[in-house]
Structures are given as C-alpha cells and as structure tokens.
Design a protein around this motif. Structure first.
Motif, PDB file in Angstrom:
ATOM      1  N   LEU A  17       0.821  -1.214   0.000  1.00 41.25           N
ATOM      2  CA  LEU A  17       0.000   0.000   0.000  1.00 41.25           C
ATOM      3  C   LEU A  17       0.854   1.262   0.000  1.00 41.25           C
ATOM      4  O   LEU A  17       0.442   2.296  -0.525  1.00 41.25           O
ATOM      5  CB  LEU A  17      -0.938   0.014   1.201  1.00 41.25           C
ATOM      6  N   VAL A  95      -5.802   5.196   7.289  1.00 38.12           N
ATOM      7  CA  VAL A  95      -5.261   4.567   6.076  1.00 38.12           C
ATOM      8  C   VAL A  95      -6.403   4.205   5.131  1.00 38.12           C
ATOM      9  O   VAL A  95      -6.296   4.392   3.914  1.00 38.12           O
ATOM     10  CB  VAL A  95      -4.405   3.334   6.439  1.00 38.12           C
ATOM     11  N   ILE A  99      -6.783   5.575   1.323  1.00 34.46           N
ATOM     12  CA  ILE A  99      -6.877   4.646   0.192  1.00 34.46           C
ATOM     13  C   ILE A  99      -8.149   4.895  -0.609  1.00 34.46           C
ATOM     14  O   ILE A  99      -8.129   4.880  -1.841  1.00 34.46           O
ATOM     15  CB  ILE A  99      -6.804   3.192   0.700  1.00 34.46           C
ATOM     16  N   SER A 128      -0.914  10.200  -1.929  1.00 36.63           N
ATOM     17  CA  SER A 128      -1.560   9.013  -1.368  1.00 36.63           C
ATOM     18  C   SER A 128      -0.540   8.132  -0.634  1.00 36.63           C
ATOM     19  O   SER A 128      -0.798   7.656   0.473  1.00 36.63           O
ATOM     20  CB  SER A 128      -2.241   8.229  -2.494  1.00 36.63           C
ATOM     21  N   ILE A 132      -0.505   7.351   3.438  1.00 39.24           N
ATOM     22  CA  ILE A 132      -0.502   5.978   3.971  1.00 39.24           C
ATOM     23  C   ILE A 132       0.731   5.766   4.856  1.00 39.24           C
ATOM     24  O   ILE A 132       0.634   5.169   5.922  1.00 39.24           O
ATOM     25  CB  ILE A 132      -0.556   4.960   2.819  1.00 39.24           C
TER      26      ILE A 132
END
Length: 135
Positions: A17, A95, A99, A128, A132
């Motif tokens: 991720l 998170v 996402i 992004s 994260i």
C-alpha cells in the motif's frame, strides 16, 4: 544489500500500500504523453489499493493493544530498518480513508484537469503514498 523482514506473517499489505503508489508515480513520469493513460493508470492503482486493503482490514483484530501488520524493510548492510510500518485501530481508519480517496479524486477530476495531467496524477499518487506512510 537489500533484505526484507516481515514481523507478522503473511502478505506485506502495508509495504504494498505504501510502495505501489510511489512506483506508479515513477511509471507515470516515464510514460509517453497520452492523457488517458495517466488517468487510467492512476485509477487502476487506486482500485488495486482498495482491493488489497479489504482483506487487510478484515483481518484486523480490534482488541489487540500492539500495532498489527508490523513490517520492516532494511536497505542497510548492518540490518538497521529504513522503513517500519504498523497499524493500530485509529491508523486503520486513517489509512482506509487515504486509500478510498485516491480513486475518488481521480474519478472526480477525470474531465476537470486539462493542463499538467501527468504532474497532477504523479502528485496525487505521491500524496496518497505519503498519507498511507504517515498514518
């Protein structure tokens, strides 16, 4: 010498991720200048991140006091960690929001960005990844 250590067994969800949007932004920087490819790549990365995050969130145990999905990545020869990631209850929510925002932002801006499309999508992917990584 690159070594990877995963503390909690299983798939390295957090590393994927975190690192995938960064790798995709590098890919966008090297792509030929075709607008729909930038948009399609950003959207597909966003959807893939959502798909990867679903089993991670479903495997999260709320009563556990320690961070879950703890993972580390070591680039140094001495074995010192360069990246260490883990989730607790509040961070899981943050998170998840980060996402879910990526595909929504790409879809909402699909017909709105005309100049600097490559830069826009590179910055969206990097933002992004940073969100994260910080959470």
């Amino acid at each position: 010498m690159e070594t990877m250590s995963v503390y909690q067994g299983g798939f390295p969800y957090l590393l994927v991720l975190f690192l995938l949007p960064m790798a995709a932004s590098l890919l966008l920087a090297l792509m030929p200048d075709v607008r729909w490819r930038f948009k399609a790549t950003s959207l597909s990365i966003g959807v893939f991140l959502v798909v990867v995050a679903i089993p991670m969130a479903s495997g999260f145990s709320l009563p556990a006091p320690e961070p879950q999905f703890a993972q580390g990545l070591s680039f140094l020869a001495g074995g010192e960690e360069a990246i260490h990631l883990g989730l607790d209850g509040v961070n899981l929510l943050l998170v998840a929001v980060a996402i879910l925002m990526l595909p929504l932002v790409v879809l909402c801006s699909w017909d709105e960005v005309y100049k600097g499309v490559r830069r826009y999508h590179i910055l969206i992917l990097l933002a992004s990844a940073m969100a994260i990584g910080v959470y």
